[in-house]
Enzyme design. Structure first.
Site, PDB file in Angstrom:
ATOM      1  N   LYS A 194      48.894  33.376  26.553  1.00 13.68           N
ATOM      2  CA  LYS A 194      49.096  34.898  26.516  1.00 13.68           C
ATOM      3  C   LYS A 194      48.211  35.218  27.698  1.00 13.68           C
ATOM      4  O   LYS A 194      48.396  36.473  28.133  1.00 13.68           O
ATOM      5  CB  LYS A 194      48.547  35.518  25.348  1.00 13.68           C
ATOM      6  CG  LYS A 194      49.466  35.184  24.153  1.00 13.68           C
ATOM      7  CD  LYS A 194      48.709  35.927  23.021  1.00 13.68           C
ATOM      8  CE  LYS A 194      49.235  35.019  21.635  1.00 13.68           C
ATOM      9  NZ  LYS A 194      50.700  35.663  21.089  1.00 13.68           N
ATOM     10  N   GLU A 204      40.904  41.528  22.953  1.00 18.19           N
ATOM     11  CA  GLU A 204      41.585  42.691  23.258  1.00 18.19           C
ATOM     12  C   GLU A 204      40.927  43.870  22.538  1.00 18.19           C
ATOM     13  O   GLU A 204      40.586  43.422  21.373  1.00 18.19           O
ATOM     14  CB  GLU A 204      43.158  42.395  22.835  1.00 18.19           C
ATOM     15  CG  GLU A 204      43.929  42.121  23.725  1.00 18.19           C
ATOM     16  CD  GLU A 204      45.298  42.046  23.110  1.00 18.19           C
ATOM     17  OE1 GLU A 204      46.038  42.530  22.074  1.00 18.19           O
ATOM     18  OE2 GLU A 204      46.356  41.064  23.841  1.00 18.19           O
ATOM     19  N   HIS A 253      50.002  40.364  10.331  1.00 19.83           N
ATOM     20  CA  HIS A 253      50.372  40.193  11.796  1.00 19.83           C
ATOM     21  C   HIS A 253      51.857  39.349  11.670  1.00 19.83           C
ATOM     22  O   HIS A 253      52.255  38.841  12.854  1.00 19.83           O
ATOM     23  CB  HIS A 253      49.526  39.354  12.734  1.00 19.83           C
ATOM     24  CG  HIS A 253      47.911  39.971  12.609  1.00 19.83           C
ATOM     25  ND1 HIS A 253      48.043  41.469  12.989  1.00 19.83           N
ATOM     26  CD2 HIS A 253      46.987  39.651  12.422  1.00 19.83           C
ATOM     27  CE1 HIS A 253      46.692  41.566  12.833  1.00 19.83           C
ATOM     28  NE2 HIS A 253      46.053  40.576  12.538  1.00 19.83           N
ATOM     29  N   ARG A 312      62.495  33.172  24.529  1.00 18.43           N
ATOM     30  CA  ARG A 312      63.469  32.630  23.388  1.00 18.43           C
ATOM     31  C   ARG A 312      64.135  33.551  22.770  1.00 18.43           C
ATOM     32  O   ARG A 312      64.015  34.907  23.018  1.00 18.43           O
ATOM     33  CB  ARG A 312      62.985  31.737  22.425  1.00 18.43           C
ATOM     34  CG  ARG A 312      61.882  32.514  21.589  1.00 18.43           C
ATOM     35  CD  ARG A 312      61.232  31.858  20.561  1.00 18.43           C
ATOM     36  NE  ARG A 312      59.854  32.274  20.142  1.00 18.43           N
ATOM     37  CZ  ARG A 312      59.833  33.311  19.072  1.00 18.43           C
ATOM     38  NH1 ARG A 312      60.950  33.732  18.746  1.00 18.43           N
ATOM     39  NH2 ARG A 312      58.568  33.884  18.877  1.00 18.43           N
TER      40      ARG A 312
HETATM   41  P1  ADP Z   1      57.268  36.713  17.302  1.00 19.34           P
HETATM   42  O1  ADP Z   1      57.869  37.843  17.819  1.00 19.34           O
HETATM   43  O2  ADP Z   1      55.786  37.107  16.833  1.00 19.34           O
HETATM   44  O3  ADP Z   1      56.911  35.328  17.763  1.00 19.34           O
HETATM   45  P2  ADP Z   1      58.930  35.663  15.266  1.00 19.34           P
HETATM   46  O4  ADP Z   1      59.172  35.832  13.732  1.00 19.34           O
HETATM   47  O5  ADP Z   1      60.180  35.875  15.823  1.00 19.34           O
HETATM   48  O6  ADP Z   1      57.831  36.613  15.668  1.00 19.34           O
HETATM   49  O7  ADP Z   1      58.391  34.108  15.221  1.00 19.34           O
HETATM   50  C1  ADP Z   1      57.248  33.827  14.816  1.00 19.34           C
HETATM   51  C2  ADP Z   1      56.982  32.259  15.269  1.00 19.34           C
HETATM   52  O8  ADP Z   1      57.276  31.324  14.174  1.00 19.34           O
HETATM   53  C3  ADP Z   1      57.661  31.973  16.400  1.00 19.34           C
HETATM   54  O9  ADP Z   1      57.052  31.092  17.111  1.00 19.34           O
HETATM   55  C4  ADP Z   1      58.960  31.247  15.791  1.00 19.34           C
HETATM   56  O10 ADP Z   1      59.505  30.533  16.707  1.00 19.34           O
HETATM   57  C5  ADP Z   1      58.354  30.794  14.543  1.00 19.34           C
HETATM   58  N1  ADP Z   1      59.524  30.612  13.390  1.00 19.34           N
HETATM   59  C6  ADP Z   1      59.712  31.836  12.610  1.00 19.34           C
HETATM   60  N2  ADP Z   1      60.418  31.478  11.748  1.00 19.34           N
HETATM   61  C7  ADP Z   1      60.860  30.015  11.802  1.00 19.34           C
HETATM   62  C8  ADP Z   1      61.600  29.211  11.265  1.00 19.34           C
HETATM   63  N3  ADP Z   1      62.507  29.462  10.275  1.00 19.34           N
HETATM   64  N4  ADP Z   1      61.649  28.068  11.662  1.00 19.34           N
HETATM   65  C9  ADP Z   1      60.835  27.819  12.598  1.00 19.34           C
HETATM   66  N5  ADP Z   1      60.013  28.557  13.381  1.00 19.34           N
HETATM   67  C10 ADP Z   1      60.000  29.626  13.018  1.00 19.34           C
HETATM   68  P1  ADP Z   2      51.832  36.232  18.156  1.00 21.56           P
HETATM   69  O1  ADP Z   2      51.874  35.432  19.077  1.00 21.56           O
HETATM   70  O2  ADP Z   2      51.283  35.719  16.705  1.00 21.56           O
HETATM   71  O3  ADP Z   2      53.230  37.033  17.760  1.00 21.56           O
HETATM   72  P2  ADP Z   2      50.864  38.902  19.269  1.00 21.56           P
HETATM   73  O4  ADP Z   2      49.944  38.983  20.312  1.00 21.56           O
HETATM   74  O5  ADP Z   2      52.374  39.168  19.305  1.00 21.56           O
HETATM   75  O6  ADP Z   2      50.731  37.340  18.554  1.00 21.56           O
HETATM   76  O7  ADP Z   2      50.373  39.684  18.014  1.00 21.56           O
HETATM   77  C1  ADP Z   2      51.011  39.771  16.729  1.00 21.56           C
HETATM   78  C2  ADP Z   2      50.674  41.360  16.029  1.00 21.56           C
HETATM   79  O8  ADP Z   2      49.282  41.294  15.745  1.00 21.56           O
HETATM   80  C3  ADP Z   2      51.353  42.172  16.675  1.00 21.56           C
HETATM   81  O9  ADP Z   2      52.564  42.394  16.186  1.00 21.56           O
HETATM   82  C4  ADP Z   2      50.603  43.358  16.154  1.00 21.56           C
HETATM   83  O10 ADP Z   2      50.740  43.695  14.914  1.00 21.56           O
HETATM   84  C5  ADP Z   2      49.054  42.918  16.230  1.00 21.56           C
HETATM   85  N1  ADP Z   2      48.053  43.219  17.297  1.00 21.56           N
HETATM   86  C6  ADP Z   2      48.250  42.341  18.487  1.00 21.56           C
HETATM   87  N2  ADP Z   2      47.365  42.826  19.455  1.00 21.56           N
HETATM   88  C7  ADP Z   2      46.695  43.847  18.726  1.00 21.56           C
HETATM   89  C8  ADP Z   2      45.894  44.963  19.308  1.00 21.56           C
HETATM   90  N3  ADP Z   2      45.174  44.811  20.280  1.00 21.56           N
HETATM   91  N4  ADP Z   2      45.569  45.789  18.497  1.00 21.56           N
HETATM   92  C9  ADP Z   2      46.092  45.934  17.084  1.00 21.56           C
HETATM   93  N5  ADP Z   2      46.959  44.992  16.842  1.00 21.56           N
HETATM   94  C10 ADP Z   2      47.160  44.003  17.415  1.00 21.56           C
HETATM   95 MG    MG Z   3      54.123  38.156  19.134  1.00 30.52          MG
END
Ligand code: ADP
Ligand code: ADP
Ligand code: MG
Length: 650
Positions: A116, A200, A235, A292
């Protein structure tokens, strides 16, 4: 065009990819672990190859075995799905080295977006707006604390390799910073094998809006609009929708163009998602890019009418994008609800077990179910406990939401705890209905969304009991009337219900009420009139378990001692059997003890719940047939119990 694709995944996403491949005339190969030998993706695929033990590290994460399987069956390409190896640059590289097409972006793009913090440095150069923060390489504790102060509390600490909502800590003040940093690093190290973090500014009441983008190997990049994934719990996404409600057209365009700029900056090819965090005033910042297919991609498919997996396959085969930006349609509104085997009343603890009953709404042009399981399948402890994704479409957001509520109320899942009632309450919440969503909505509405286990209502106990009474059971003659008793165990509490059979219905007596009832049973649909109200439900039986579905709520009950009244008539042996597969936790009496009817004899742990088996009558515990700790199957006799003759009622 490709002729054969191996899918390096399982569950709903593997099934979903197989279907799109088939529609394109492409053969599919499933891979599976020992736990998945009978899984739906294995049945659906044209070929299937076993790749190892149940643990993902021994199977679905084994790049070497998966590549060997692809080569041995002559596949041209590998689709990684989401999760597992989908964002693993080394795997993408190994595929190419083996002469296989990786259906995803170039390894270099995965790498560029994998961290990230590195991604943020790249985005800053590409002119994509970032949340104020620190994403440097220096990880010195004192420096990080000073940066947090500079950014201003509250601050969010994030694992740079994090994902799935793991490895994040909100810090409210400087006093908490050191402890939060240490704990975040520990979690990140354990989950991602890397403890580098970034900081952040923690935004208040933001929205999570992400852009679906697509790029091809001919230099084109387009965006397929946005998804709002603000409805989150810790989250993690719960219900997603497209398009985002109340989003200005200019903001949508600006975000789409920023996402395409991000893609161009890393030489992206294929499907990707750029996640933005959006302030109430519409300012948006880059959060991360997922290189992906995303879990929630179906909502985009519903509003654009496109098959994103087909796009992925065609782009991987070297074709140009099927549509130019201005030709991508946007029609109506779509929602996706993630149906998980988890127990909202127990802190969303993942659940495992057999889906003894699974009835999902019928698919149509408006309702889509992406699932990798059918009735009788098991939700194992090895993988993600997702049961299905329910996706709905409507001409407007209101129509789609109505359809979501209706579809959730039609879901009947028994045998495993699930979150459908929670999803239905969220779909009905006034803030959600109004489209005023932000990432804190679920936490603020927790009291309404998670009312907790309450004592069953009299009408629910009446429904449970009348389902038994109407199922052809014989009445029990006592003082001239026909009467039957039912002892229901609900959330650890015993509830006795008496049903008197009358010419024009029943009298139902519970601890709190006694009322006349009429009931009818038609193809499993039970209708009850009680106190001038009509209640409708379905009761699903499994052993001694009953699941009552009414509206979108469900009630789990155990028929506590169904042999009590049959066996109490005569002296003899009563059979105390396991109502479902489980494990004996404790013996509550001793061999040889004389006990009275209703005395607790044994605790069985089944489907994450404790069930108490009681003496069906006055009698003697002759023997316990299983030791505490032993596993038992549905119907196994647990206690050898001898009943004593009872005094006749006067
Ligand atoms: P994000 O946009 O935060 O990555 P997702 O819901 O698309 O949210 O996925 C969250 C994470 O968990 C990702 O790394 C995804 O690949 C993994 N993940 C979610 N659901 C599954 C599943 N059914 N099997 C394997 N990995 C999953
Ligand atoms: P992940 O890889 O686990 O999906 P993200 O960086 O996409 O992590 O963040 C997951 C969630 O956390 C976001 O969808 C949001 O709801 C919350 N989040 C992330 N960054 C911030 C921020 N700077 N302030 C408030 N909420 C945040
Ligand atoms: Mg995310």
């Amino acid at each position: 065009m490709l002729a054969k694709i191996l899918i390096a995944n399982r569950g709903e996403i593997a099934c979903r990819i197989i279907r799109s491949a088939r529609a394109l005339g492409i053969a599919s190969v499933a891979v599976y672990s020992e736990a998945d030998a009978n899984a739906q993706h294995v049945r659906l695929a044209d070929e299937a190859v076993a790749i190892g033990a149940a643990a993902a590290a021994e199977s679905y994460l084994r790049a070497d075995k998966i590549i060997a399987a692809a080569l041995s069956c002559g596949a041209d390409a590998i689709h990684p799905g989401y999760g597992f190896l989908s964002e693993n640059a080394a795997f993408a590289r190994d595929c190419s080295a083996a002469g296989l097409i990786f259906i995803g972006p170039p390894a270099s793009a995965i790498e560029a977006m994998g961290s990230k913090s590195a991604a943020k440095r790249l985005m800053a150069d590409a002119g994509v707006p970032l949340v104020p923060g620190y994403h440097g390489e220096n990880q010195d504790d004192t420096l990080l604390a000073a940066e947090a102060t500079r950014i201003g509390y509250p601050v969010l600490i994030k694992a740079v390799m994090g994902g799935g909502g793991k490895g994040m800590r909100v810090v409210e003040s400087g006093a908490e910073f050191a402890a939060a940093l240490a704990s975040c690093r520990r979690e990140a190290q354990a989950a991602f094998g890397n403890d580098v973090v970034l900081l952040e500014k923690y935004l208040q009441r933001p929205r999570h809006i992400e852009i679906q983008l697509f790029a091809d190997s001919h230099g084109h990049a387009v965006y397929l609009f946005e998804r709002d994934c603000s409805a989150q719990r810790r989250h993690q996404k719960v219900i997603e929708e497209a398009p985002a409600p109340n989003l200005a057209a200019a903001t949508r365009r600006a975000m789409g163009e920023a996402a395409c700029a991000a893609a161009r900056a890393v030489g992206y090819v294929g499907a990707g998602t750029v996640e933005f965090i959006v302030e109430p005033d519409g300012r948006f910042y880059f959060m991360e890019m997922n290189t992906r297919l995303q879990v929630e991609h179906p909502v985009t498919e519903m509003i654009t009418g496109q098959d994103l997996v087909a796009w992925q396959i065609r782009v991987a085969a070297g074709e140009a994008l099927p549509l130019a930006q201005d030709d991508i349609p946007l029609s109506g509104h779509a929602f996706e609800a993630r149906i998980y085997a988890e127990d909202p009343d127990k802190g969303f603890l993942p659940a495992t077990g057999t889906l003894t009953h699974l009835r999902l709404p019928q698919g149509s042009a408006r309702v889509r179910l992406d699932s990798g399981v059918i009735e009788g399948d098991t939700i194992s402890p090895w993988y993600d406990p997702m049961i299905a994704k329910l996706i709905v479409w409507g001409e407007t957001r209101d129509i789609a939401l109505q359809s979501l509520r209706h579809a959730l109320a039609q879901c009947e899942i028994a045998g495993v705890a699930c979150n459908t009632a929670f999803l239905a309450r969220l779909a009905a919440h006034p803030d959600f209905a109004a489209g005023s969503v932000d990432t804190g909505l679920i936490a603020r509405a927790e009291a309404e969304l998670l009312p907790g286990a309450t004592a069953p209502a009299s009408w629910q106990l009446a429904l449970l009991s009348l389902a038994e009474a109407l199922d052809g059971g014989k009445g029990w003659r006592l003082n001239g009337t026909l009467r039957r008793h039912f002892d229901w165990q609900v959330a650890g509490q015993l509830h006795r219900v008496s049903v008197d059979y009358l010419a024009d219905g029943f009298t139902v007596t519970t601890a709190s009420a006694c009322a006349h009832a009429r009931a009818s049973l038609d193809q499993g649909e039970l209708t009850l009139w009680l106190d001038g109200q009509r209640h409708q439900a379905r009761v699903i039986r499994h052993g001694h378990s009953r699941t009552l579905f009414s509206g979108s709520e469900r009630l789990l009950a155990q028929l506590a001692d169904p042999y009590a009244y049959a066996s109490a008539e005569t002296q003899g042996h009563a059979h105390l059997r396991a109502p479902m597969p489980g494990r004996v936790l404790a013996h509550l009496s001793n061999t040889g003890s004389h006990v009275t009817q209703g005395t607790p004899l044994l605790i069985l742990e089944a489907m994450k719940m404790e069930h108490t088996l009681r003496a069906p009558a006055d009698g003697v515990v002759k023997a316990y047939l299983f030791h505490p700790g032993e596993q038992v199957s549905d119907g196994d006799e647990l206690v050898d119990f001898e009943t004593m003759p009872q005094a006749q009622p006067a």
